[in-house]
Scaffold this motif. Structure first.
Motif, PDB file in Angstrom:
ATOM      1  N   LYS A 146       0.761  -1.220   0.120  1.00 28.57           N
ATOM      2  CA  LYS A 146       0.041  -0.055  -0.092  1.00 28.57           C
ATOM      3  C   LYS A 146       0.944   1.306   0.117  1.00 28.57           C
ATOM      4  N   SER A 147       2.109   1.119   0.658  1.00 30.18           N
ATOM      5  CA  SER A 147       2.979   2.332   0.653  1.00 30.18           C
ATOM      6  C   SER A 147       3.747   2.557  -0.410  1.00 30.18           C
ATOM      7  N   GLN A 148       3.858   1.709  -1.343  1.00 30.29           N
ATOM      8  CA  GLN A 148       4.681   1.479  -2.568  1.00 30.29           C
ATOM      9  C   GLN A 148       4.422   2.858  -3.605  1.00 30.29           C
ATOM     10  N   MET A 149       5.331   3.740  -3.963  1.00 29.73           N
ATOM     11  CA  MET A 149       4.906   4.681  -4.717  1.00 29.73           C
ATOM     12  C   MET A 149       4.620   4.100  -6.263  1.00 29.73           C
ATOM     13  N   HIS A 150       3.709   4.814  -6.846  1.00 27.99           N
ATOM     14  CA  HIS A 150       3.499   4.438  -8.268  1.00 27.99           C
ATOM     15  C   HIS A 150       4.167   5.597  -9.265  1.00 27.99           C
ATOM     16  N   TRP A 151       5.434   5.253  -9.453  1.00 24.99           N
ATOM     17  CA  TRP A 151       6.487   6.243 -10.056  1.00 24.99           C
ATOM     18  C   TRP A 151       5.974   6.251 -11.517  1.00 24.99           C
ATOM     19  N   ALA A 152       5.603   5.329 -12.220  1.00 29.64           N
ATOM     20  CA  ALA A 152       5.093   5.357 -13.509  1.00 29.64           C
ATOM     21  C   ALA A 152       4.004   6.235 -13.582  1.00 29.64           C
ATOM     22  N   MET A 153       3.048   6.302 -12.816  1.00 29.07           N
ATOM     23  CA  MET A 153       1.892   7.257 -12.799  1.00 29.07           C
ATOM     24  C   MET A 153       2.188   8.542 -12.537  1.00 29.07           C
ATOM     25  N   LEU A 154       3.302   8.701 -11.597  1.00 30.86           N
ATOM     26  CA  LEU A 154       3.839  10.206 -11.348  1.00 30.86           C
ATOM     27  C   LEU A 154       4.483  10.845 -12.602  1.00 30.86           C
ATOM     28  N   LEU A 155       5.400   9.991 -13.329  1.00 35.22           N
ATOM     29  CA  LEU A 155       5.821  10.433 -14.528  1.00 35.22           C
ATOM     30  C   LEU A 155       4.811  10.722 -15.440  1.00 35.22           C
ATOM     31  N   HIS A 156       3.946   9.923 -15.630  1.00 40.16           N
ATOM     32  CA  HIS A 156       2.989  10.396 -16.640  1.00 40.16           C
ATOM     33  C   HIS A 156       2.315  11.551 -16.310  1.00 40.16           C
ATOM     34  N   ASN A 157       1.957  11.733 -14.939  1.00 38.77           N
ATOM     35  CA  ASN A 157       1.224  12.986 -14.410  1.00 38.77           C
ATOM     36  C   ASN A 157       1.853  14.208 -14.916  1.00 38.77           C
ATOM     37  N   GLU A 158       3.278  14.099 -14.459  1.00 40.67           N
ATOM     38  CA  GLU A 158       4.317  15.084 -14.633  1.00 40.67           C
ATOM     39  C   GLU A 158       4.448  15.649 -16.113  1.00 40.67           C
ATOM     40  N   LEU A 159       4.750  14.452 -17.101  1.00 43.69           N
ATOM     41  CA  LEU A 159       4.513  14.840 -18.308  1.00 43.69           C
ATOM     42  C   LEU A 159       3.317  15.456 -18.872  1.00 43.69           C
ATOM     43  N   GLN A 160       2.327  14.977 -18.507  1.00 43.27           N
ATOM     44  CA  GLN A 160       1.048  15.782 -18.845  1.00 43.27           C
ATOM     45  C   GLN A 160       1.039  17.115 -18.358  1.00 43.27           C
ATOM     46  N   ARG A 161       1.458  17.354 -17.285  1.00 44.36           N
ATOM     47  CA  ARG A 161       1.633  18.599 -16.688  1.00 44.36           C
ATOM     48  C   ARG A 161       2.487  19.684 -17.553  1.00 44.36           C
ATOM     49  N   GLN A 162       3.531  18.910 -18.126  1.00 44.62           N
ATOM     50  CA  GLN A 162       4.194  19.885 -18.870  1.00 44.62           C
ATOM     51  C   GLN A 162       4.080  19.860 -20.406  1.00 44.62           C
ATOM     52  N   SER A 163       2.803  19.210 -20.677  1.00 41.40           N
ATOM     53  CA  SER A 163       2.398  18.821 -22.170  1.00 41.40           C
ATOM     54  C   SER A 163       3.376  18.210 -23.043  1.00 41.40           C
ATOM     55  N   ARG A 164       4.035  17.141 -22.390  1.00 35.57           N
ATOM     56  CA  ARG A 164       5.025  16.329 -22.920  1.00 35.57           C
ATOM     57  C   ARG A 164       4.498  15.044 -23.010  1.00 35.57           C
ATOM     58  N   LEU A 165       3.490  14.596 -22.658  1.00 31.15           N
ATOM     59  CA  LEU A 165       3.085  13.377 -22.311  1.00 31.15           C
ATOM     60  C   LEU A 165       3.412  12.502 -23.961  1.00 31.15           C
ATOM     61  N   SER A 166       3.020  13.074 -24.885  1.00 30.37           N
ATOM     62  CA  SER A 166       2.967  12.214 -26.438  1.00 30.37           C
ATOM     63  C   SER A 166       4.313  12.057 -26.495  1.00 30.37           C
ATOM     64  N   THR A 167       5.363  12.527 -25.977  1.00 30.25           N
ATOM     65  CA  THR A 167       6.732  12.213 -26.222  1.00 30.25           C
ATOM     66  C   THR A 167       7.239  11.034 -25.291  1.00 30.25           C
ATOM     67  N   LEU A 168       6.657  10.416 -24.574  1.00 31.59           N
ATOM     68  CA  LEU A 168       6.766   9.375 -23.592  1.00 31.59           C
ATOM     69  C   LEU A 168       6.524   8.025 -24.098  1.00 31.59           C
ATOM     70  N   SER A 169       7.709   7.278 -24.214  1.00 26.91           N
ATOM     71  CA  SER A 169       7.406   5.938 -24.640  1.00 26.91           C
ATOM     72  C   SER A 169       8.407   4.866 -23.651  1.00 26.91           C
ATOM     73  N   TRP A 170       8.123   3.611 -23.856  1.00 29.92           N
ATOM     74  CA  TRP A 170       8.663   2.725 -22.868  1.00 29.92           C
ATOM     75  C   TRP A 170       9.363   1.500 -23.803  1.00 29.92           C
ATOM     76  N   ASP A 171      10.430   1.081 -23.440  1.00 27.81           N
ATOM     77  CA  ASP A 171      11.155  -0.142 -23.806  1.00 27.81           C
ATOM     78  C   ASP A 171      11.236  -1.080 -22.895  1.00 27.81           C
ATOM     79  N   ASP A 172      10.364  -2.230 -22.975  1.00 29.03           N
ATOM     80  CA  ASP A 172      10.450  -3.264 -21.932  1.00 29.03           C
ATOM     81  C   ASP A 172      10.869  -4.445 -22.746  1.00 29.03           C
ATOM     82  N   LYS A 173      12.074  -5.085 -21.971  1.00 22.82           N
ATOM     83  CA  LYS A 173      12.214  -6.498 -22.491  1.00 22.82           C
ATOM     84  C   LYS A 173      12.434  -7.476 -21.257  1.00 22.82           C
ATOM     85  N   GLY A 174      11.950  -8.619 -21.281  1.00 15.48           N
ATOM     86  CA  GLY A 174      12.197  -9.614 -20.204  1.00 15.48           C
ATOM     87  C   GLY A 174      13.169 -10.745 -20.556  1.00 15.48           C
TER      88      GLY A 174
END
Length: 128
Positions: free
Chosen positions: A13-41
């Protein structure tokens, strides 16, 4: 001593949701469309280690690894937010042709260097 790995319900419950915070910050800066992820398992399906990379304008801002994809993204997002914070923003209105706004420190330094050169006559009036 717990018999199972992983966080307890109160830890979860106390873990931070950093991905959501990053999303919100980029949305605040009108830069959300520049965000992408490269995930590899990597590894067998029962023991995958995920590595996530946060890209903003196709530039790496953060990287994280974990057993769960979302945890890797959260770690990468936390690192990206730290990188964004380190960019330090300053208001600038040094040159009349540049509207008052927020520029990165590097942009500010470039403008100040150009302005200094102009006032010293080194730019031959290119920025009059």
């Amino acid at each position: 001593e717990r018999s199972h790995p992983g966080p307890t319900p109160s830890e979860k419950k106390s873990q931070m949701h950093w991905a959501m915070l990053l999303h919100n910050e980029l949305q605040r800066q009108s830069r959300l469309s520049t965000l992408s992820w490269d995930d590899k398992g990597v590894g067998p399906s029962h023991n995958v280690v995920w590595t996530s990379v946060v890209l903003i304008n196709e530039i790496e801002y953060g990287r994280g690894s974990a057993r769960k994809k979302q945890s890797a993204r959260d770690e990468a997002a936390k690192n990206a937010l730290e990188t964004l914070q380190d960019e330090l923003f300053e208001p600038v209105s040094l040159i009349p042709s540049v509207p008052l706004g927020w520029l990165t420190v590097l942009e500010t330094q470039n403008i100040m260097t150009l302005e200094h050169q102009r006032t010293q006559g080194n730019l031959l009036g290119a920025m009059v």
